[in-house]
Design an enzyme around this catalytic site. Structure first.
Site, short mmCIF file in Angstrom:
data_model
loop_
_atom_site.label_atom_id
_atom_site.label_comp_id
_atom_site.label_asym_id
_atom_site.label_seq_id
_atom_site.Cartn_x
_atom_site.Cartn_y
_atom_site.Cartn_z
N ILE A 10 -9.70 -4.85 11.89
CA ILE A 10 -9.90 -4.79 10.43
C ILE A 10 -9.61 -6.13 9.75
O ILE A 10 -9.85 -6.27 8.55
CB ILE A 10 -9.08 -3.66 9.78
CG1 ILE A 10 -7.58 -3.95 9.81
CG2 ILE A 10 -9.39 -2.32 10.44
CD1 ILE A 10 -6.77 -2.98 8.95
N LYS A 39 0.80 -1.22 0.00
CA LYS A 39 0.00 0.00 0.00
C LYS A 39 0.83 1.28 0.00
O LYS A 39 0.38 2.32 -0.49
CB LYS A 39 -0.97 0.01 1.19
CG LYS A 39 -2.07 -1.03 1.07
CD LYS A 39 -3.06 -0.94 2.23
CE LYS A 39 -4.15 -1.97 2.08
NZ LYS A 39 -5.19 -1.85 3.14
#
Length: 416
Positions: free
Chosen positions: A194, A56
C-alpha cells in the site's frame, strides 16, 4: 484550513494534486506534529480532512459519530465537520477493495499475510475477510493476541499465497528498506504494497524478480480519495475518474529511463521525447563527467572501470528519486543490479535494442573501441538488458519511427 490532509511526517504525500483534480477545491497538506494534534482536533478549524499515519486510530475519541465501515474497522481516514459535529469515515476500505478488484488479485480461499498492525491494517483485514480469504495472518514486530512475529511467519507460515504490506517500510525517503525477504515463500502468488511513494518499492521489485503479481499503492490512494471527495462535497464520481487521475499522477511522478548498448540511439531518442513531453532530460554520462570533473575516457585511463562504475552508481542514487524526468543511462549501468533496483523505484525502464550489425564502435568509448569488443559487450549484456527492462523497443530503423513506436507504447500503458 478548509480541506486538507493531516499526518506526520508528510513529505511523501501525493494527496494535494489528487484531491484538487478530483474535487476541484484547494487542498492543504498539514504536517501535524503529535504535540499539536490534541489542540488541532479540539479547535475544529476545518471543514473536512483526510487523516493518515499516525492518527487513524488516535482521532476516534475526538469524533462525535462514525459510519458503519469506520466502526467495524476501528480506524478513520476521513472526517467532516458539520457545524462543530465531527463525523468519521473510512475510505481506505473502498480504496483497497477497488485496487484488488481492478488488478484481479485473487483472495478467495487464499492464505493471506498482512504485514503491520496499525490503522491501515484494520481496513485491509476487513476487505480481505469480505473477499473470502481462507486464512488471515497479521504480522507485527512483536507477537500479541492478534498478531505473530516475523520470525514466526518465516518458520510456520511459508505457505502463504498473498502478501500485503500495510506498514510504511519502504516509503520514501527510506526507500532502500523492505519489510520481508520473499525467497522462502514458495506458494506466494501476489504481493500488494500500500506504499505509493516510490511507485515501486523494494518489496515490489523483489517480487517482480520472482515473477509474482505485484500491485503498488497509488491506485488505492486515488480510489480512497475519490470516495473522500464524494463525502466532502456530496457528489458522485466514476471509476474512470480514478483511472484518469491515477495516470495523471503517475505520468508526473514516473521517470522514463532509457537503457541499451552504446550507439543504440537511446540518448538521441530520450532527448526528443523529453522535448515532446516537456520533461527535464538527464544524461547520466554527462552527470558522471560533471561530478568527477573528468571525461569518461580520462576516468578509465587514470582510475579504471571500477572507479567509473563507483561514480556511475553515485549518479544513479543522485537521480533515482527524481520525478518526471527522462533519463538516459550509460550502456553498462545494468552491470550493477543495485542501479537497476534504484532506477525502477520511480522509473519505467525502456530498452533500446539495436542489432549488433548496426552498432558502431568508437575509439573514444573505452569498452567498445573496435568491432570485436563491441560484439563481446553485446553478447555479455544482452541477457542483462532483457531481464532489467520493463519494455523492449527495437531500433533498426529511423529515429522518427522509433520515437513514434515509443509514443504509441506509452499511450497504451494508460489503458492497462
Amino acid at each position: 484550513m478548509k480541506r486538507g490532509l493531516i499526518g506526520y511526517p508528510l513529505g511523501h504525500s501525493y494527496s494535494k494534486p489528487i484531491h484538487e483534480k478530483l474535487g476541484g477545491y484547494p487542498f492543504e497538506i498539514v504536517e501535524l506534529h503529535p504535540d499539536n494534534f490534541d489542540s488541532f482536533m479540539k479547535e475544529k478549524n476545518f471543514v473536512s480532512i483526510n487523516v493518515t499515519i499516525p492518527y487513524k486510530q488516535q482521532i476516534i475519541p475526538y469524533l462525535d459519530e462514525l459510519d458503519e465501515k469506520a466502526k467495524k474497522i476501528g480506524a478513520v481516514n476521513t472526517v467532516i465537520n458539520q457545524d462543530g459535529k465531527l463525523i468519521g469515515y473510512n475510505t481506505d476500505y473502498y480504496g483497497f477493495w477497488w485496487m484488488l478488484n481492478h488488478h484481479k488479485v485473487m483472495i478467495e480461499n487464499k492464505k493471506v499475510a498482512i504485514l503491520g498492525n496499525g490503522g491501515a491494517t484494520q481496513a485491509v483485514k476487513v476487505v480481505i475477510e469480505d473477499m473470502g480469504a481462507k486464512e488471515i495472518i497479521i504480522v507485527s514486530r512483536k507477537s500479541s493476541d492478534e498478531s505473530i512475529s516475523y520470525e514466526e511467519l518465516y518458520k510456520q507460515h511459508n505457505d502463504i499465497e498473498v502478501l500485503i504490506n500495510a506498514t510504511p517500510v519502504g516509503m520514501s525517503p527510506k526507500h532502500d528498506a523492505s519489510p520481508i525477504e520473499l525467497e522462502n515463500f514458495k506458494h506466494l502468488e501476489s504481493v500488494v504494497d500500500i506504499v505509493y511513494n516510490p511507485l515501486r518499492t523494494k518489496l515490489m521489485i523483489d517480487a517482480e524478480k520472482l515473477n509474482l503479481q505485484t500491485v503498488g499503492g497509488l491506485e488505492m490512494l486515488v480510489a480512497q480519495a475519490k470516495q473522500a471527495v464524494e463525502i466532502f462535497v456530496d457528489k458522485t464520481l466514476s471509476d474512470q475518474d480514478i483511472e484518469n487521475v491515477h495516470h495523471m499522477i503517475k505520468s508526473k511522478k514516473e521517470n522514463l529511463v532509457f537503457i541499451g548498448m552504446p550507439s543504440s540511439g537511446k540518448t538521441t531518442i530520450a532527448k526528443i521525447l523529453s522535448e515532446e513531453l516537456d520533461l527535464p532530460f538527464v544524461d547520466l554520462d554527462e552527470e558522471i563527467v560533471r561530478k568527477s570533473g573528468k571525461t569518461i575516457k580520462e576516468i578509465f585511463a587514470e582510475s579504471g572501470e571500477d572507479k567509473f562504475r563507483e561514480i556511475e552508481a553515485e549518479c544513479v542514487l543522485d537521480h533515482c528519486m527524481d520525478e518526471g524526468r527522462v533519463i538516459s543511462c550509460g550502456g553498462g549501468v545494468i552491470k550493477n543490479s543495485k542501479n537497476i533496483e534504484h532506477l525502477k523505484k520511480k522509473g519505467y525502464l525502456i530498452w533500446i535494442d539495436r542489432d549488433l550489425e548496426f552498432l558502431k564502435s568508437d575509439q573514444n568509448r573505452p569498452l567498445c573501441k573496435d568491432d570485436e569488443t563491441m560484439k563481446r559487450l553485446y553478447l555479455e549484456r544482452y541477457p542483462i538488458y532483457k531481464e532489467a527492462a520493463d519494455c523492449r523497443i527495437e531500433n533498426n530503423n529511423s529515429v522518427e519511427e522509433i520515437v513514434n513506436k515509443i509514443r504509441t507504447h506509452l499511450e497504451s500503458r494508460k489503458t492497462k
